[in-house]
Design a protein around this motif. Structure first.
Motif: not given
Length: 746
Positions: A56-58, A92-97, A200-206
């Motif tokens: 994301t952007e953040k 980055f952060q991690i998450d177990f999902g 992160r700046a490319l997220a919106k286009e991606a």
């Protein structure tokens, strides 16, 4: 160029076997990837490329769905993704999902198929392929069996590469620079002129483009992280006490519960008097649960004190009340009527035993508790249309099914928030504690209920490692081992464990024979038979499962035969070894330990080799016989996992596994009296003391052609290596664990 989701060899074999056998289902689905679960609820402008990466952007989030129970697998999964994504630790952060079929474990079939790890025949590969297809169709998301790294190594690097190449495509469209001229580094796409476009700046286009699936993984020579020493991502949080475990969960409006169930496991609750507990400070409610009673209070301590004040009338145990009855049942099962499977029968064992100098021996291993530092716990909020569970668990999708059965919801309505686990050793493959928490919460809908086991309840209701017994005989001739006949009897851990989950697993239980049948030695005459003991006390997977017992049985008998032959313990093992990778492991541990060099008085060295979970592992232990007892001075370990992902974590896991195994071999057991476990806390199941801990030297080899896990393989060789070393130092041959029954430790 490789395409993610390509038809791999085993997938092709699965298709061939299915067609040849007339199977009319599943082939297409086996070849079809699951939908990306991260798309659900994704905010506009946020990009996900596959089930493991969200940008994301953040922030950048990497999903690490294998449960982390202290083995560092969250860190290792993130490192695999980061290697190809070109992001650094801290970016980055991690998450177990959330639990999902997309996270099915690709490696489960490898050790689950009834073939030696060294068997690469068409039949073996086809069977593994078929089992892998069924595992995918079932969406089996499991952390266990040292499979996290074999499962993750390729697919998580591919996940990172897919995200990287998609971001390069977006950057190309925005900048007009061809993709071939773009590079990536430290979370950014780098243009030829050095300008960096942050991911992160490319997220919106991606988020608007289809992920690129034609990706090329980097060669080992290009790796930045894999194979290099790393600081684990959870190290600072654990060192400062800020990492959140399941036991740390704090939900607004939460109440606390403690439970006491019949300590004679599976026995009935005939009645109880809770009047004393109901009047105690902080107590809010007393509720019945399956097999026992729970107290709900305003904090955990008061709940535990109150439940212990209840007067119970417990029913009898459905297994022998006294420990001697368990041993008698096992011994009685060593007969043809209880034969589970004859796993090996090579040469002419009967003739070889008659034609050479023969010996006979019997061995025993006890029940052993898991006893992780973090007691079992779960927090559950039951609402009419949803159930939320906060805990740490190794089989998240199956846990959803079990909770749904308790509360009457559908599995899709169970929201599991998985947490770090403060140890498991197989304990958190079980569901009982979460089911009990769900039972209590279901009677208090709308209120979050946190159930925490007391240490005593944890011991009383552990499902320990299975008990076992072996009879062995063998022959030697002309200074060599010529024959071995090994018979092993145990209850079925698979039958017991899966039975509690409502599953019936047909066929022989490979864990009864593990560590014994699958050794890669080239014994000319070798027979190994496994006998299934009718269920006794309920048992479960314990770190290295059957190999923890089978390795002790097989290697102890082999050591006795080598001594009888008058051969050198290491040299004869090397002579017998027919697997090149395993032979190198033995040679390496010999070189590390300077095997054969002179020892001082009252000293001895022992060696053992066990293959478990596809990992050949050899250990040499050096001991001294002192006036106060045995001291364990040094341990050398060599193991081959194909690729060492993080040498620091590898060393830590091996050292921890050795300490875990030695402490249990020395001191630990669970015994039953009046149907109840006699051990109730750590002082009854003592591990290794700090002053007893030896120096442990580790070497990870990379000659194998597959990536393997190292969480469990260091455990099985430790007990036989220690027993063999004690024999070398004292002349006393010990054939039963724990060893303290027969010898003192300083």
């Amino acid at each position: 160029m490789g395409k993610v989701g390509k038809i791999a060899r085993r997938t092709f074999l699965f298709g061939a076997v299915a067609v040849a056998g007339g199977v009319a289902f599943g082939v297409y689905k086996v070849r079809t990837p699951y939908e990306n679960p991260l798309k659900d609820g994704l905010a506009e402008g946020d990009a996900t490329f596959n089930p493991w990466v969200v940008i994301t952007e953040k922030q950048i989030t990497l999903i690490t769905p294998h449960g982390d129970k202290g083995q560092g697998v969250a860190h290792a999964q993130a490192a695999l993704i980061a290697e190809e994504l070109d992001v650094e630790f801290g970016q980055f952060q991690i998450d177990f999902g959330k639990p999902d079929k997309a996270y099915w474990n690709r490696a489960l079939a490898g050790d689950g198929a009834p073939f030696m790890a060294t068997d690469e025949s068409f039949t073996a590969e086809a069977t593994r392929s078929f089992m892998g297809g069924m595992i995918k169709l079932l969406g089996m998301q499991i952390t266990g069996g040292s499979t996290a790294m074999p499962d993750s190594f390729d697919k998580l690097r591919e996940a990172g590469a897919v995200a990287r190449e998609t971001l390069k495509l977006v950057a190309s469209k925005m900048s007009g620079v061809p993709v071939a001229q773009l590079k990536t580094a430290k979370g950014a796409v780098v243009l030829p002129d050095g300008i960096e476009l942050a991911y992160r700046a490319l997220a919106k286009e991606a988020a608007q483009v289809e992920p690129v699936t034609e990706v090329k993984l980097r060669e080992p020579s290009e790796w930045r992280m894999i194979g290099k020493p790393m600081q684990r991502l959870d190290m600072v949080a654990k060192s400062t006490g800020t990492l959140d475990y399941g036991i740390d969960v704090d939900v607004e409006g939460m109440v606390h519960a403690a439970v006491m169930c019949n300590p004679r496991q599976g026995g009935a609750l005939n009645g109880y008097d809770a009047s004393a507990a109901e009047g105690m400070r902080g107590v809010q409610k007393v509720v019945e649960v399956n097999g026992g009673v729970a107290v709900v209070a305003d904090n955990t301590w008061r709940a535990i004190q109150a439940v212990q004040a209840i007067d119970f009338d417990w029913g009898e145990a459905p297994y022998p009340a006294e420990q001697d009855g368990h041993w008698q049942a096992i011994e009685a099962s060593l007969n043809d009527d209880q034969l589970d499977k004859e796993w090996r029968n090579e040469g002419d064992v009967t003739a070889a035993l008659a034609g050479g100098k023969a010996i006979e021996a019997a061995y025993r291993v006890p029940y052993v508790a898991h006893a992780p530092l973090e007691p079992l716990n779960a927090t559950v909020l039951v609402e009419d249309d949803k159930v939320t569970v906060w805990t740490g668990h190794q089989i998240p999708r199956m846990l959803q099914d079990q909770v749904a059965r308790v509360t009457g919801h559908s599995s899709e309505q169970i929201d599991l928030v998985n947490h770090f686990m403060g140890g498991s050793f197989g304990h958190r493959l079980e569901f009982k504690h979460v089911e009990l928490a769900a039972e209590i919460a279901n009677q208090m809908r709308g209120t979050p209920v946190k159930l925490t086991y007391s240490r005593e309840e944890d011991f009383a209701h552990d499902f320990p490692r299975h008990i076992g017994m072996a009879r062995g005989s063998g022959a030697v001739k002309d200074g060599k081992v010529t024959a071995m006949d090994l018979q092993v009897a145990m209850p079925s851990v698979v039958g017991s464990q899966m039975g509690r989950a409502g599953m019936n697993v047909p066929g022989p239980d490979m864990q009864i024979a593990a560590g014994a049948w699958n050794n890669p030695y080239g014994l000319e005459n070798f027979r190994m038979r496994a006998y299934r003991v009718p269920e006794l006390a309920p048992v479960s997977s314990w770190r290295s499962v059957g190999a923890s017992a089978g390795g002790f049985f097989f290697d102890s008998l082999l050591d006795e035969l080598i001594h009888e032959a008058g051969a050198d313990p290491l040299e004869e093992r090397i002579r017998l070894m027919q697997h090149d990778v395993s032979r190198k492991v033995l040679e390496t541990v010999g070189e590390m330990s300077n095997w054969g060099s002179p020892l001082g008085p009252n000293k001895g060295r022992g060696v053992a080799f066990v293959e478990s979970f596809g990992v050949p592992t050899a250990e040499v232990i050096e001991v001294t016989n002192t006036a106060e007892g045995i001291t364990i001075d040094k341990v050398w370990v060599a193991a081959d996992v194909g690729t060492v992902i993080d040498p620091v974590n590898f060393e830590n896991l091996v050292q921890g596994g050795v300490i875990f195994a030695l402490g249990h071999a020395m001191n630990s057991e669970i015994t039953y009296s009046d149907g109840m476990a006699q051990q109730a806390n750590y002082w009854d199941a003592e591990g290794m003391r700090l002053k007893q801990c030896p120096e442990i030297m580790v070497r990870g080899l990379e000659n194998g052609d597959q990536v393997r896990g190292i969480g469990e393989p260091p455990v099985p060789p430790a007990a036989p290596a220690l027993a063999n070393a004690i024999f070398a130092a004292t002349g006393q041959r010990i054939r039963e664990l724990p060893l303290y029954h027969h010898i003192d430790f300083a």
